[in-house]
Design a protein around this motif. Structure first.
Motif, PDB file in Angstrom:
ATOM      1  N   ARG A  69       1.374  -1.120  -0.086  1.00  0.00           N
ATOM      2  CA  ARG A  69       0.205   0.256  -0.069  1.00  0.00           C
ATOM      3  C   ARG A  69       0.549   1.781  -0.588  1.00  0.00           C
ATOM      4  O   ARG A  69       0.423   2.062  -0.971  1.00  0.00           O
ATOM      5  N   ASP A  70       1.960   0.970   1.091  1.00  0.00           N
ATOM      6  CA  ASP A  70       2.528   2.438   0.846  1.00  0.00           C
ATOM      7  C   ASP A  70       3.353   2.419  -0.080  1.00  0.00           C
ATOM      8  O   ASP A  70       3.661   3.761  -0.583  1.00  0.00           O
ATOM      9  N   SER A  71       3.994   1.411  -0.993  1.00  0.00           N
ATOM     10  CA  SER A  71       4.338   1.627  -2.122  1.00  0.00           C
ATOM     11  C   SER A  71       3.598   2.147  -3.373  1.00  0.00           C
ATOM     12  O   SER A  71       4.082   2.646  -4.002  1.00  0.00           O
ATOM     13  N   ALA A  72       2.476   1.682  -3.207  1.00  0.00           N
ATOM     14  CA  ALA A  72       1.246   2.015  -4.386  1.00  0.00           C
ATOM     15  C   ALA A  72       0.921   3.602  -4.203  1.00  0.00           C
ATOM     16  O   ALA A  72       1.181   4.228  -5.076  1.00  0.00           O
ATOM     17  N   ILE A  73       1.208   4.133  -3.286  1.00  0.00           N
ATOM     18  CA  ILE A  73       0.641   5.442  -2.692  1.00  0.00           C
ATOM     19  C   ILE A  73       1.836   6.589  -2.880  1.00  0.00           C
ATOM     20  O   ILE A  73       1.583   7.475  -3.694  1.00  0.00           O
ATOM     21  N   GLU A  74       3.152   6.022  -3.446  1.00  0.00           N
ATOM     22  CA  GLU A  74       4.083   6.737  -3.151  1.00  0.00           C
ATOM     23  C   GLU A  74       4.538   6.966  -4.391  1.00  0.00           C
ATOM     24  O   GLU A  74       4.607   7.538  -5.115  1.00  0.00           O
ATOM     25  N   VAL A  75       4.440   5.278  -5.299  1.00  0.00           N
ATOM     26  CA  VAL A  75       5.352   5.265  -6.516  1.00  0.00           C
ATOM     27  C   VAL A  75       3.518   5.865  -7.964  1.00  0.00           C
ATOM     28  O   VAL A  75       4.069   6.939  -8.596  1.00  0.00           O
ATOM     29  N   GLN A  76       2.513   5.085  -7.630  1.00  0.00           N
ATOM     30  CA  GLN A  76       1.034   4.820  -8.845  1.00  0.00           C
ATOM     31  C   GLN A  76       0.609   6.506  -8.353  1.00  0.00           C
ATOM     32  O   GLN A  76       0.376   6.591  -8.938  1.00  0.00           O
ATOM     33  N   GLY A  77       1.123   6.593  -7.061  1.00  0.00           N
ATOM     34  CA  GLY A  77      -0.061   7.541  -6.649  1.00  0.00           C
ATOM     35  C   GLY A  77       0.867   9.051  -7.600  1.00  0.00           C
ATOM     36  O   GLY A  77       0.465  10.373  -7.357  1.00  0.00           O
ATOM     37  N   GLY A  78       2.147   9.329  -6.743  1.00  0.00           N
ATOM     38  CA  GLY A  78       3.608   9.651  -7.997  1.00  0.00           C
ATOM     39  C   GLY A  78       2.906  10.437  -8.497  1.00  0.00           C
ATOM     40  O   GLY A  78       3.192  11.212  -9.433  1.00  0.00           O
ATOM     41  N   GLY A  82       1.482  13.679 -11.412  1.00  0.00           N
ATOM     42  CA  GLY A  82       2.248  13.948 -12.356  1.00  0.00           C
ATOM     43  C   GLY A  82       1.510  14.426 -13.207  1.00  0.00           C
ATOM     44  O   GLY A  82       0.930  15.285 -13.855  1.00  0.00           O
ATOM     45  N   ASN A  83       0.504  13.161 -13.517  1.00  0.00           N
ATOM     46  CA  ASN A  83      -0.418  12.885 -14.453  1.00  0.00           C
ATOM     47  C   ASN A  83      -1.443  13.878 -14.368  1.00  0.00           C
ATOM     48  O   ASN A  83      -1.995  15.148 -15.538  1.00  0.00           O
ATOM     49  N   ILE A  84      -2.363  14.022 -13.254  1.00  0.00           N
ATOM     50  CA  ILE A  84      -2.968  15.435 -13.069  1.00  0.00           C
ATOM     51  C   ILE A  84      -2.511  16.830 -12.826  1.00  0.00           C
ATOM     52  O   ILE A  84      -3.016  18.048 -13.470  1.00  0.00           O
ATOM     53  N   ALA A  85      -1.206  16.843 -12.795  1.00  0.00           N
ATOM     54  CA  ALA A  85      -0.181  18.884 -13.099  1.00  0.00           C
ATOM     55  C   ALA A  85      -0.839  18.809 -14.258  1.00  0.00           C
ATOM     56  O   ALA A  85      -0.877  19.148 -14.729  1.00  0.00           O
ATOM     57  N   ASN A  86      -0.123  17.461 -15.442  1.00  0.00           N
ATOM     58  CA  ASN A  86      -0.635  18.022 -16.471  1.00  0.00           C
ATOM     59  C   ASN A  86      -1.695  18.312 -17.232  1.00  0.00           C
ATOM     60  O   ASN A  86      -2.006  19.314 -17.896  1.00  0.00           O
ATOM     61  N   GLY A 148      12.388  20.407 -23.228  1.00  0.00           N
ATOM     62  CA  GLY A 148      11.851  19.678 -24.696  1.00  0.00           C
ATOM     63  C   GLY A 148      11.063  18.533 -24.283  1.00  0.00           C
ATOM     64  O   GLY A 148      10.330  17.939 -25.080  1.00  0.00           O
ATOM     65  N   SER A 149      10.947  17.790 -22.867  1.00  0.00           N
ATOM     66  CA  SER A 149       9.880  16.740 -22.717  1.00  0.00           C
ATOM     67  C   SER A 149       8.745  16.944 -22.650  1.00  0.00           C
ATOM     68  O   SER A 149       8.485  18.273 -22.148  1.00  0.00           O
ATOM     69  N   MET A 150       7.463  16.035 -22.764  1.00  0.00           N
ATOM     70  CA  MET A 150       6.427  17.023 -22.659  1.00  0.00           C
ATOM     71  C   MET A 150       5.818  16.630 -21.102  1.00  0.00           C
ATOM     72  O   MET A 150       4.285  17.299 -20.603  1.00  0.00           O
ATOM     73  N   ASP A 151       5.980  15.422 -20.372  1.00  0.00           N
ATOM     74  CA  ASP A 151       5.497  15.205 -19.025  1.00  0.00           C
ATOM     75  C   ASP A 151       6.197  15.325 -18.176  1.00  0.00           C
ATOM     76  O   ASP A 151       7.114  16.196 -17.832  1.00  0.00           O
ATOM     77  N   TRP A 152       5.287  15.757 -16.909  1.00  0.00           N
ATOM     78  CA  TRP A 152       6.283  16.290 -15.424  1.00  0.00           C
ATOM     79  C   TRP A 152       5.913  14.913 -14.671  1.00  0.00           C
ATOM     80  O   TRP A 152       4.627  14.730 -14.874  1.00  0.00           O
ATOM     81  N   SER A 153       6.592  15.210 -13.800  1.00  0.00           N
ATOM     82  CA  SER A 153       6.441  13.765 -13.268  1.00  0.00           C
ATOM     83  C   SER A 153       7.175  14.745 -11.755  1.00  0.00           C
ATOM     84  O   SER A 153       7.959  15.777 -11.289  1.00  0.00           O
ATOM     85  N   LEU A 154       6.430  14.357 -10.629  1.00  0.00           N
ATOM     86  CA  LEU A 154       6.521  14.933  -9.085  1.00  0.00           C
ATOM     87  C   LEU A 154       7.760  14.444  -8.351  1.00  0.00           C
ATOM     88  O   LEU A 154       7.969  13.534  -8.015  1.00  0.00           O
TER      89      LEU A 154
END
Length: 203
Positions: A69-78, A82-86, A148-154
């Motif tokens: 759960r903690d890994s999913a919240i950190e990795v997939q949640g992060g 990032g997608n939501i920020a886009n 030059g990249s299109m994708d943001w990451s948290l």
């Protein structure tokens, strides 16, 4: 009352029960026990052993589930952040869409609807130094992408300014051009408008 010989902790009880099961098979005859009586006591030991072993197994399963759960919240949640920020940077995004998706706080939006984060980034002593102004927020969520990249990451949540951010270069000795922006955060929710995009060369 004399102290009981029976252990009080699970690990000690487990060791005791395993030992008793083995040794009663050796000494049962000397104690006048029949094979049936020996087997009966060994079965009692088995029940104790099985019950403690089951608890240990379930504890390990629970720990594994909690770690997952903690890994999913950190990795997939992060990644999702990032997608939501886009999504929030495209022209079609509106506060109504944000509310419908549940990606903005109702109460925070009322107080910080027009808040715009202000950040600066500089290359400082081998790290990227990030400075920002809270203005009533709890901090910022910082995002990055290569120029030059299109994708943001948290990058993460920053609550104290300045913040020093460092990472390993993809190719040692080869500078990298990065862009950053941020959202203010109140009560774990992003609020207001995205900051201006700022850039830095990291080496």
């Amino acid at each position: 009352m004399s102290k009981s010989f029976f252990p009080t902790s699970d690990p000690a009880i487990l060791i005791w029960a395993m030992n008793y099961k083995e040794k009663i098979g050796i000494h049962g005859a000397a104690l006048g026990m029949t094979p049936v009586e020996v087997a009966s006591e060994q079965a009692l030991c088995d029940q104790i052993i099985d019950s403690i072993t089951l608890i240990d197994s379930r504890k390990k399963q629970l720990k594994s589930a909690l770690d997952g759960r903690d890994s999913a919240i950190e990795v997939q949640g992060g990644e999702l952040r990032g997608n939501i920020a886009n999504h929030k940077t495209v022209s079609g995004y509106t506060s109504n869409i944000g509310e419908d998706l549940g990606v903005i706080s109702q109460s925070a939006a009322a107080d910080f609807e027009n808040f715009k984060s202000k950040i600066t980034v500089t290359h400082f002593g081998g790290v990227i130094r990030v400075k920002f102004v809270k203005k009533g927020t709890d901090g910022i969520n910082l995002y990055r992408r290569k120029k030059g990249s299109m994708d943001w990451s948290l990058v993460g949540r920053m609550t104290k300014s300045p913040f020093n951010y460092s990472y390993s270069l993809a190719v040692s000795g080869q500078p990298e051009h990065w862009e950053f922006f941020a959202f203010g955060v109140v009560n774990d929710e992003e609020v207001g408008l995205a900051s201006d995009i700022v850039e830095v060369i990291y080496s």
